[in-house]
Design a protein around this motif. Structure first.
Motif, PDB file in Angstrom:
ATOM      1  N   GLY A 280      -3.017 -17.846  21.022  1.00  0.00           N
ATOM      2  CA  GLY A 280      -3.331 -16.577  20.374  1.00  0.00           C
ATOM      3  C   GLY A 280      -2.669 -16.522  19.018  1.00  0.00           C
ATOM      4  N   THR A 281      -2.994 -15.467  18.260  1.00  0.00           N
ATOM      5  CA  THR A 281      -2.318 -15.286  16.974  1.00  0.00           C
ATOM      6  C   THR A 281      -1.022 -14.507  17.159  1.00  0.00           C
ATOM      7  OG1 THR A 281      -3.723 -13.380  16.549  1.00  0.00           O
ATOM      8  CG2 THR A 281      -4.371 -15.454  15.514  1.00  0.00           C
ATOM      9  N   PHE A 282      -0.960 -13.690  18.200  1.00  0.00           N
ATOM     10  CA  PHE A 282       0.254 -12.943  18.556  1.00  0.00           C
ATOM     11  C   PHE A 282       0.857 -12.230  17.344  1.00  0.00           C
ATOM     12  CE2 PHE A 282       0.048 -16.602  21.539  1.00  0.00           C
ATOM     13  CZ  PHE A 282      -0.360 -15.883  22.640  1.00  0.00           C
ATOM     14  N   ASP A 283       0.042 -11.390  16.742  1.00  0.00           N
ATOM     15  CA  ASP A 283       0.429 -10.682  15.525  1.00  0.00           C
ATOM     16  C   ASP A 283       0.203  -9.182  15.692  1.00  0.00           C
ATOM     17  OD1 ASP A 283       1.201 -10.294  12.849  1.00  0.00           O
ATOM     18  OD2 ASP A 283      -0.879 -10.441  12.171  1.00  0.00           O
ATOM     19  N   PRO A 284       1.143  -8.500  16.336  1.00  0.00           N
ATOM     20  CA  PRO A 284       2.408  -8.947  16.908  1.00  0.00           C
ATOM     21  C   PRO A 284       2.252  -9.363  18.370  1.00  0.00           C
ATOM     22  CG  PRO A 284       2.306  -6.579  17.046  1.00  0.00           C
ATOM     23  CD  PRO A 284       1.030  -7.032  16.361  1.00  0.00           C
ATOM     24  N   PHE A 285       3.320  -9.904  18.908  1.00  0.00           N
ATOM     25  CA  PHE A 285       3.429 -10.251  20.313  1.00  0.00           C
ATOM     26  C   PHE A 285       3.712  -8.950  21.061  1.00  0.00           C
ATOM     27  CE2 PHE A 285       5.754 -12.179  23.959  1.00  0.00           C
ATOM     28  CZ  PHE A 285       4.796 -13.105  24.351  1.00  0.00           C
ATOM     29  N   THR A 286       2.782  -8.518  21.892  1.00  0.00           N
ATOM     30  CA  THR A 286       2.858  -7.205  22.541  1.00  0.00           C
ATOM     31  C   THR A 286       3.449  -7.297  23.945  1.00  0.00           C
ATOM     32  OG1 THR A 286       0.678  -7.371  23.578  1.00  0.00           O
ATOM     33  CG2 THR A 286       0.756  -6.504  21.305  1.00  0.00           C
ATOM     34  N   PRO A 287       3.811  -6.164  24.545  1.00  0.00           N
ATOM     35  CA  PRO A 287       4.252  -6.174  25.945  1.00  0.00           C
ATOM     36  C   PRO A 287       3.192  -6.779  26.882  1.00  0.00           C
ATOM     37  CG  PRO A 287       4.866  -4.110  24.927  1.00  0.00           C
ATOM     38  CD  PRO A 287       3.988  -4.835  23.924  1.00  0.00           C
ATOM     39  N   GLY A 288       1.921  -6.603  26.547  1.00  0.00           N
ATOM     40  CA  GLY A 288       0.862  -7.211  27.354  1.00  0.00           C
ATOM     41  C   GLY A 288       0.899  -8.723  27.286  1.00  0.00           C
ATOM     42  N   HIS A 289       1.162  -9.277  26.111  1.00  0.00           N
ATOM     43  CA  HIS A 289       1.298 -10.727  25.972  1.00  0.00           C
ATOM     44  C   HIS A 289       2.482 -11.226  26.799  1.00  0.00           C
ATOM     45  CE1 HIS A 289      -0.635 -10.184  21.764  1.00  0.00           C
ATOM     46  NE2 HIS A 289      -1.559 -10.669  22.589  1.00  0.00           N
ATOM     47  N   ARG A 290       3.603 -10.527  26.679  1.00  0.00           N
ATOM     48  CA  ARG A 290       4.810 -10.929  27.413  1.00  0.00           C
ATOM     49  C   ARG A 290       4.565 -10.885  28.913  1.00  0.00           C
ATOM     50  NH1 ARG A 290       9.468  -8.984  29.651  1.00  0.00           N
ATOM     51  NH2 ARG A 290      11.406 -10.007  29.099  1.00  0.00           N
TER      52      ARG A 290
ATOM     53  N   ALA B 178       9.056 -17.388  15.846  1.00  0.00           N
ATOM     54  CA  ALA B 178      10.448 -16.962  16.083  1.00  0.00           C
ATOM     55  C   ALA B 178      10.477 -15.617  16.801  1.00  0.00           C
ATOM     56  CB  ALA B 178      11.207 -16.887  14.762  1.00  0.00           C
ATOM     57  N   ARG B 179       9.585 -14.707  16.422  1.00  0.00           N
ATOM     58  CA  ARG B 179       9.526 -13.398  17.086  1.00  0.00           C
ATOM     59  C   ARG B 179       9.129 -13.551  18.555  1.00  0.00           C
ATOM     60  NH1 ARG B 179       6.229 -10.517  12.207  1.00  0.00           N
ATOM     61  NH2 ARG B 179       7.998 -10.274  10.774  1.00  0.00           N
ATOM     62  N   VAL B 180       8.170 -14.446  18.821  1.00  0.00           N
ATOM     63  CA  VAL B 180       7.760 -14.676  20.210  1.00  0.00           C
ATOM     64  C   VAL B 180       8.924 -15.270  20.995  1.00  0.00           C
ATOM     65  CG1 VAL B 180       6.206 -15.990  21.718  1.00  0.00           C
ATOM     66  CG2 VAL B 180       5.309 -14.873  19.660  1.00  0.00           C
ATOM     67  N   ARG B 181       9.604 -16.255  20.428  1.00  0.00           N
ATOM     68  CA  ARG B 181      10.763 -16.860  21.111  1.00  0.00           C
ATOM     69  C   ARG B 181      11.815 -15.796  21.416  1.00  0.00           C
ATOM     70  NH1 ARG B 181      10.051 -20.690  17.126  1.00  0.00           N
ATOM     71  NH2 ARG B 181       8.991 -22.525  17.932  1.00  0.00           N
ATOM     72  N   ASP B 182      12.070 -14.907  20.466  1.00  0.00           N
ATOM     73  CA  ASP B 182      13.058 -13.845  20.663  1.00  0.00           C
ATOM     74  C   ASP B 182      12.653 -12.880  21.773  1.00  0.00           C
ATOM     75  OD1 ASP B 182      14.577 -14.943  18.636  1.00  0.00           O
ATOM     76  OD2 ASP B 182      13.972 -13.452  17.128  1.00  0.00           O
ATOM     77  N   ALA B 183      11.355 -12.753  22.035  1.00  0.00           N
ATOM     78  CA  ALA B 183      10.868 -11.837  23.075  1.00  0.00           C
ATOM     79  C   ALA B 183      10.968 -12.431  24.482  1.00  0.00           C
ATOM     80  CB  ALA B 183       9.413 -11.455  22.785  1.00  0.00           C
ATOM     81  N   MET B 184      11.283 -13.712  24.569  1.00  0.00           N
ATOM     82  CA  MET B 184      11.365 -14.375  25.875  1.00  0.00           C
ATOM     83  C   MET B 184      12.783 -14.316  26.425  1.00  0.00           C
ATOM     84  SD  MET B 184       8.333 -15.517  26.356  1.00  0.00           S
ATOM     85  CE  MET B 184       6.949 -15.612  25.254  1.00  0.00           C
ATOM     86  N   PRO B 185      12.925 -13.932  27.681  1.00  0.00           N
ATOM     87  CA  PRO B 185      14.254 -13.965  28.294  1.00  0.00           C
ATOM     88  C   PRO B 185      14.816 -15.385  28.329  1.00  0.00           C
ATOM     89  CG  PRO B 185      12.738 -12.667  29.622  1.00  0.00           C
ATOM     90  CD  PRO B 185      11.917 -13.355  28.571  1.00  0.00           C
ATOM     91  N   ALA B 186      16.110 -15.516  28.216  1.00  0.00           N
ATOM     92  CA  ALA B 186      16.761 -16.826  28.202  1.00  0.00           C
ATOM     93  C   ALA B 186      16.470 -17.622  29.463  1.00  0.00           C
ATOM     94  CB  ALA B 186      18.269 -16.653  28.015  1.00  0.00           C
ATOM     95  N   GLY B 187      16.276 -16.948  30.578  1.00  0.00           N
ATOM     96  CA  GLY B 187      16.033 -17.613  31.854  1.00  0.00           C
ATOM     97  C   GLY B 187      14.646 -18.208  32.006  1.00  0.00           C
ATOM     98  N   TRP B 188      13.783 -17.990  31.036  1.00  0.00           N
ATOM     99  CA  TRP B 188      12.427 -18.532  31.122  1.00  0.00           C
ATOM    100  C   TRP B 188      12.397 -19.945  30.542  1.00  0.00           C
ATOM    101  CZ3 TRP B 188       8.353 -14.256  29.610  1.00  0.00           C
ATOM    102  CH2 TRP B 188       8.458 -13.201  30.529  1.00  0.00           C
ATOM    103  N   GLY B 189      13.096 -20.843  31.184  1.00  0.00           N
ATOM    104  CA  GLY B 189      13.220 -22.220  30.696  1.00  0.00           C
ATOM    105  C   GLY B 189      11.928 -23.014  30.734  1.00  0.00           C
ATOM    106  N   ASN B 190      10.942 -22.558  31.494  1.00  0.00           N
ATOM    107  CA  ASN B 190       9.681 -23.301  31.557  1.00  0.00           C
ATOM    108  C   ASN B 190       8.643 -22.781  30.562  1.00  0.00           C
ATOM    109  OD1 ASN B 190       9.208 -20.879  32.989  1.00  0.00           O
ATOM    110  ND2 ASN B 190       7.710 -21.859  34.328  1.00  0.00           N
ATOM    111  N   VAL B 191       9.091 -21.943  29.617  1.00  0.00           N
ATOM    112  CA  VAL B 191       8.195 -21.411  28.589  1.00  0.00           C
ATOM    113  C   VAL B 191       8.647 -21.942  27.232  1.00  0.00           C
ATOM    114  CG1 VAL B 191       7.323 -19.340  27.434  1.00  0.00           C
ATOM    115  CG2 VAL B 191       7.740 -19.315  29.911  1.00  0.00           C
TER     116      VAL B 191
END
Length: 150
Positions: free
Chosen positions: A13-23, A57-70
């Motif tokens: 996706g373009t993820f502009d912005p990365f929304t709660p639905g994307h997450r 970078a914004r998408v990476r920041d939205a991911m919890p640290a525990g999501w190591g498989n993402v």
């Protein structure tokens, strides 16, 4: 449901912005597959508000640290070419409306001809109304609104 051993799914996706639905979609896909790559695909038809590296970078920041498989990556070109390059056999896509299904079905049919399957995950009802387009419009309206402190 346990993920298929060694499975790799691409969520483009373009993820502009990365929304709660994307997450939410990433959260659900990461338990279905061993690994998920959130792919910021370049789309010539869209004019993103930020460069791909900034959005990544914004998408990476939205991911919890525990999501190591993402993982988050960027790509210019056909998503199926990226899938082949990375050894992925599945593209994950979200569906919000019947109109999404019509559009996504055409893409899925083309991708299948190229050897890549598509898995659709429906949006949760409470998240279905917000698209990146709506989020950008809201952000733009908020920034254009005069300050209440004047």
């Amino acid at each position: 449901m346990l993920p298929a051993h060694g499975s790799l799914a691409i969520y483009p996706g373009t993820f502009d912005p990365f929304t709660p639905g994307h997450r939410d979609l990433v959260a659900r896909a990461r338990v279905l597959f061993d690994r998920v790559i959130v792919l910021l695909a370049m789309n010539a038809d869209k004019q993103p508000t930020a460069e791909a590296t900034v959005r990544a970078a914004r998408v990476r920041d939205a991911m919890p640290a525990g999501w190591g498989n993402v993982e988050v990556d960027t790509w210019t070109g056909l998503t199926t070419a990226y899938c082949v390059r990375r050894g992925a056999t599945v593209i994950v896509r979200g569906l919000r409306t019947a109109a999404d299904l019509r559009h996504e079905y055409q893409l899925a049919a083309m991708n299948e001809q190229l050897g890549i399957q598509t898995v659709w995950l429906p949006s949760r009802p409470q998240l279905a109304a917000t698209s990146s387009t709506v989020a950008r419009a809201y952000r733009s309206a908020q920034s254009a609104r005069p300050s209440l402190k004047e």
